[in-house]
Scaffold this active site. Sequence first.
Site, PDB file in Angstrom:
ATOM      1  N   GLU A  99      -6.741  -2.054 -10.178  1.00 30.09           N
ATOM      2  CA  GLU A  99      -5.723  -1.307  -9.445  1.00 30.09           C
ATOM      3  C   GLU A  99      -4.444  -1.294 -10.277  1.00 30.09           C
ATOM      4  O   GLU A  99      -3.907  -2.350 -10.630  1.00 30.09           O
ATOM      5  CB  GLU A  99      -5.461  -1.919  -8.055  1.00 30.09           C
ATOM      6  N   GLU A 107     -11.023   5.636  -6.390  1.00 32.64           N
ATOM      7  CA  GLU A 107     -10.530   7.008  -6.204  1.00 32.64           C
ATOM      8  C   GLU A 107     -11.122   7.955  -7.240  1.00 32.64           C
ATOM      9  O   GLU A 107     -11.551   9.060  -6.906  1.00 32.64           O
ATOM     10  CB  GLU A 107      -9.004   7.047  -6.363  1.00 32.64           C
ATOM     11  N   THR A 141      -5.708 -11.842 -10.210  1.00 31.67           N
ATOM     12  CA  THR A 141      -4.715 -10.770 -10.267  1.00 31.67           C
ATOM     13  C   THR A 141      -3.944 -10.968 -11.568  1.00 31.67           C
ATOM     14  O   THR A 141      -3.398 -12.053 -11.799  1.00 31.67           O
ATOM     15  CB  THR A 141      -3.737 -10.846  -9.067  1.00 31.67           C
ATOM     16  N   TYR A 160       0.892  -1.163   0.000  1.00 28.26           N
ATOM     17  CA  TYR A 160       0.000   0.000   0.000  1.00 28.26           C
ATOM     18  C   TYR A 160       0.925   1.207   0.000  1.00 28.26           C
ATOM     19  O   TYR A 160       0.820   2.093   0.822  1.00 28.26           O
ATOM     20  CB  TYR A 160      -0.811  -0.103   1.294  1.00 28.26           C
ATOM     21  N   GLN A 175     -14.952  -6.323  -0.493  1.00 29.25           N
ATOM     22  CA  GLN A 175     -13.790  -5.883   0.292  1.00 29.25           C
ATOM     23  C   GLN A 175     -14.202  -5.045   1.501  1.00 29.25           C
ATOM     24  O   GLN A 175     -13.726  -5.267   2.622  1.00 29.25           O
ATOM     25  CB  GLN A 175     -12.866  -5.060  -0.615  1.00 29.25           C
ATOM     26  N   ARG A 180     -14.986  -3.997  -4.619  1.00 28.61           N
ATOM     27  CA  ARG A 180     -15.018  -3.049  -3.497  1.00 28.61           C
ATOM     28  C   ARG A 180     -16.131  -3.344  -2.503  1.00 28.61           C
ATOM     29  O   ARG A 180     -15.973  -3.062  -1.310  1.00 28.61           O
ATOM     30  CB  ARG A 180     -15.180  -1.623  -4.034  1.00 28.61           C
ATOM     31  N   ASP A 190      -4.350  -5.570  -9.697  1.00 30.81           N
ATOM     32  CA  ASP A 190      -4.931  -6.226  -8.520  1.00 30.81           C
ATOM     33  C   ASP A 190      -6.446  -5.975  -8.521  1.00 30.81           C
ATOM     34  O   ASP A 190      -6.956  -5.127  -7.802  1.00 30.81           O
ATOM     35  CB  ASP A 190      -4.272  -5.623  -7.266  1.00 30.81           C
ATOM     36  N   ARG A 250     -12.708   7.759   6.285  1.00 36.55           N
ATOM     37  CA  ARG A 250     -12.376   8.486   7.522  1.00 36.55           C
ATOM     38  C   ARG A 250     -11.927   9.895   7.140  1.00 36.55           C
ATOM     39  O   ARG A 250     -10.727  10.197   7.142  1.00 36.55           O
ATOM     40  CB  ARG A 250     -11.227   7.774   8.273  1.00 36.55           C
ATOM     41  N   GLU A 295      -0.818  -1.189 -10.749  1.00 32.12           N
ATOM     42  CA  GLU A 295       0.286  -1.517  -9.841  1.00 32.12           C
ATOM     43  C   GLU A 295       1.512  -2.005 -10.615  1.00 32.12           C
ATOM     44  O   GLU A 295       1.426  -2.366 -11.784  1.00 32.12           O
ATOM     45  CB  GLU A 295      -0.133  -2.631  -8.868  1.00 32.12           C
ATOM     46  N   THR A 354      -1.787   0.163  -5.390  1.00 32.50           N
ATOM     47  CA  THR A 354      -2.229   1.114  -6.403  1.00 32.50           C
ATOM     48  C   THR A 354      -1.303   2.322  -6.430  1.00 32.50           C
ATOM     49  O   THR A 354      -1.052   2.946  -5.400  1.00 32.50           O
ATOM     50  CB  THR A 354      -3.664   1.589  -6.089  1.00 32.50           C
TER      51      THR A 354
HETATM   52 MN    MN Z   1      -3.714  -3.705  -4.501  1.00 33.59          MN
END
Ligand code: MN
Length: 452
Positions: free
Chosen positions: A225, A399, A283, A155, A266, A263, A259, A169, A227, A385
């Site tokens: 994602e 995002e 993946t 991450y 998850q 959502r 990846d 948050r 990556e 990501t």
């Molecule tokens: Mn990932």
Amino acid sequence: MPQASGATSWVGTANEPGNGFPLHWLPYCAFTAATKDVPTDGSGGEPEPQIQAHLGVGIGSFILDLHGLQQSGLLGDLPEEVQAACCAPRLNALMGCGPAAWAGLRARLMDLLRRVEPSLRRDTGRQRMVASLMVPRRQAKFQKPVYTENYTDFYASMHHATHVGRLFRPDRPLPPNYPWLPIGYHGRASSLVVSGTPVRRPYGQYKAAAEGAPVFGASGRLDYELEVAAYVGVGNPLGTRVSIEEASLRLFGLSLLNDWSARDIQSWEYHPLGPFLGKSFATSVSPWVVPMEALAPYRTRLKGRCASDPVPLAYLAEPEGARSGFDLTLEAYLSTARMREQGLAPVRLSRSNLRDLYWSFAQMLTHHTSNGCNLKIGDILASGTVSGGELGAQGCLLEITQGGEMPVSLPSGERRRFLEDGDEVSLHGYAEGEGLARVCLGECRGRILAAG
Ligand code: MN
């Protein structure tokens, strides 16, 4: 900078500015040669018969067959174990030969492919033989280049962590441990698939915020994602640690990785042990692994860490001025079924840069082994990501659409909050070093199939 960086190849297409596979790049793959061009419709073509893959190296519009090279005696003076590794169907055996062997093989390949002045040419027969061992890239059917036992996903982009954290948050987007350790989760190696393999929409359990109880069904919030994967080339025995100084020497190369993430599954399942079934259904990895030596001209300082951030603990502290980042532009493109019907080009959703990570791959490797965990040859350490701070640099739909609140408008008139069936996501990566031909990381592509 490698001395060969400015050199050209006798393979003409390698010297074309936009080709992406020049002489100083030479990424590895595992392939079988198809008898006809592989379709570009994302179907992956006919199911392939059980043919053992050969290792290859990308040069211009071709793949040079390493198995054939060994059989022809052109690797004759390399150590026997390196020659045997070139005849294996995956890169693991070559990785196991160690960094000196990686450099030796790469030097030999460059020597075989470099253009030499006619007056200096020693052996035109040799060049003809090498040419006969080349397969056009478009005729190759790719397999996974590496056998991977373990896949860990990090991450490491603070931009990504901040954007995603803010959705859940708003007052405290980053977890307090973020500046202190590279956060990761153990991914699922068995569901790694090579680019081009269709991805079936997963079923799972999820719960809408307004509902009291979860439901079981096909995911409605499927995402990609953007990556980069680092392949571990030198493992460590259980109970041992790898220092930060040594960590980067143990990495074999980099590759694109998607990846895929559900959502809805998850967000319901991740308390308190992290991602599980929302990630493990597939993946995708690119067929190409770019060796670290080829990436040397693109090394740079990581840009993700600010002067005001805490200094990492000693075991994670890189030497002053360490060039542990890579200046690689990363992009994600989307093509929907309707866009393809209308003949519309894929639309770019993300463009970010790997140098914007907060944690380097060396730091990820050192942290991973800091408890004595053993990494194996071929293991994948993925970046997480890769996002940037500017508009358009967000590496996933979560995002980009602010958790589905702000759909993306497409040239076909469609809108997307998350991926629909028939959507195809294609990741790309490239670099443009000063005085160097453009290089590309290849492609990592997958099309979404309806839940089965
Ligand atoms: Mn990932």
